[in-house]
Design a protein around this motif. Structure first.
Motif, PDB file in Angstrom:
ATOM      1  N   TRP A 141       0.753  -1.575  -0.321  1.00  0.00           N
ATOM      2  CA  TRP A 141       0.296   0.454   0.312  1.00  0.00           C
ATOM      3  C   TRP A 141       1.075   0.900   0.022  1.00  0.00           C
ATOM      4  O   TRP A 141       1.616   1.962   0.892  1.00  0.00           O
ATOM      5  N   TYR A 150       5.683   5.056  -8.114  1.00  0.00           N
ATOM      6  CA  TYR A 150       4.642   4.872  -7.626  1.00  0.00           C
ATOM      7  C   TYR A 150       2.941   5.603  -7.161  1.00  0.00           C
ATOM      8  O   TYR A 150       3.090   6.310  -6.355  1.00  0.00           O
ATOM      9  N   LYS A 151       2.415   5.258  -7.957  1.00  0.00           N
ATOM     10  CA  LYS A 151       1.035   5.856  -8.221  1.00  0.00           C
ATOM     11  C   LYS A 151       0.405   5.454  -7.472  1.00  0.00           C
ATOM     12  O   LYS A 151      -1.438   5.553  -7.123  1.00  0.00           O
ATOM     13  N   LYS A 152       0.259   4.377  -7.535  1.00  0.00           N
ATOM     14  CA  LYS A 152      -1.261   3.679  -6.872  1.00  0.00           C
ATOM     15  C   LYS A 152      -0.753   2.119  -5.581  1.00  0.00           C
ATOM     16  O   LYS A 152       1.448   2.083  -6.549  1.00  0.00           O
ATOM     17  N   ASP A 153      -1.289   1.094  -5.611  1.00  0.00           N
ATOM     18  CA  ASP A 153      -0.813   0.330  -4.736  1.00  0.00           C
ATOM     19  C   ASP A 153      -0.313  -1.000  -5.783  1.00  0.00           C
ATOM     20  O   ASP A 153      -0.839  -1.128  -6.798  1.00  0.00           O
TER      21      ASP A 153
END
Length: 165
Positions: A141, A150-153
């Motif tokens: 997360w 790192y834009k999302k999980d």
């Protein structure tokens, strides 16, 4: 030359501390082992004092991990590092889980190095006292102020062969 063992082009968490002076670190650890399972936890806190009169930077984090032996009994112990290192029985099979949290954001100091939580589940097969095969999956997360890459999980699966000295 910079060596990087990550599969990604950038670190998830990274903080630059300008005018660093003294540092105080603390760690609280717990370890419990039984013939077929083990639980280990650690919490760390850090205080980096700055020479320019700026507020001290205070990152912190911790983890809890456990293992259960489906096959085999007992864990060998590394007295130098004070940790269990591998199952004592050959051909051991271990189920493992780990929850990790790291917070390198400190609004008071004005330093934002990122925050992340990850959960890993896996199975380890110890072929003999020297070789292990490890399969695990980790869900990460991505929190606030992480590297822009790192834009999302994300989920990461790994299969590793380990040679144990």
């Amino acid at each position: 030359m910079k060596e990087n063992t990550s599969m990604f082009p950038a670190s998830l968490l990274e903080a630059e501390v300008p005018n660093m002076g003294t540092e105080v670190k603390g760690v609280v650890e717990a370890l419990y082992t039984a013939p077929r399972w083990m639980v280990q936890a650690e919490y760390y806190f850090d205080r980096l004092n700055r020479t320019d009169g700026g507020k001290a930077y205070r990152p912190h984090g911790g983890y809890i991990q456990g293992g259960f032996l489906l096959k085999g009994r007992g864990f060998e112990y590394d007295a130098m590092y004070g940790i269990p290192i591998r199952p004592a029985a050959p051909q051991a099979i271990e189920l493992v889980a780990r929850l990790n949290y790291t917070d390198m954001n400190d609004g008071r100091a004005g330093i934002y190095g990122g925050e992340e939580t990850d959960l890993s589940l896996g199975v380890n097969w110890y072929i003999n006292q020297y070789l292990g095969v490890k399969l695990n999956g980790s869900y990460v997360w991505v929190g606030e102020h992480c590297n822009a890459f790192y834009k999302k999980d994300f989920f990461l699966a790994q299969l590793r062969l380990q040679y144990i000295f």
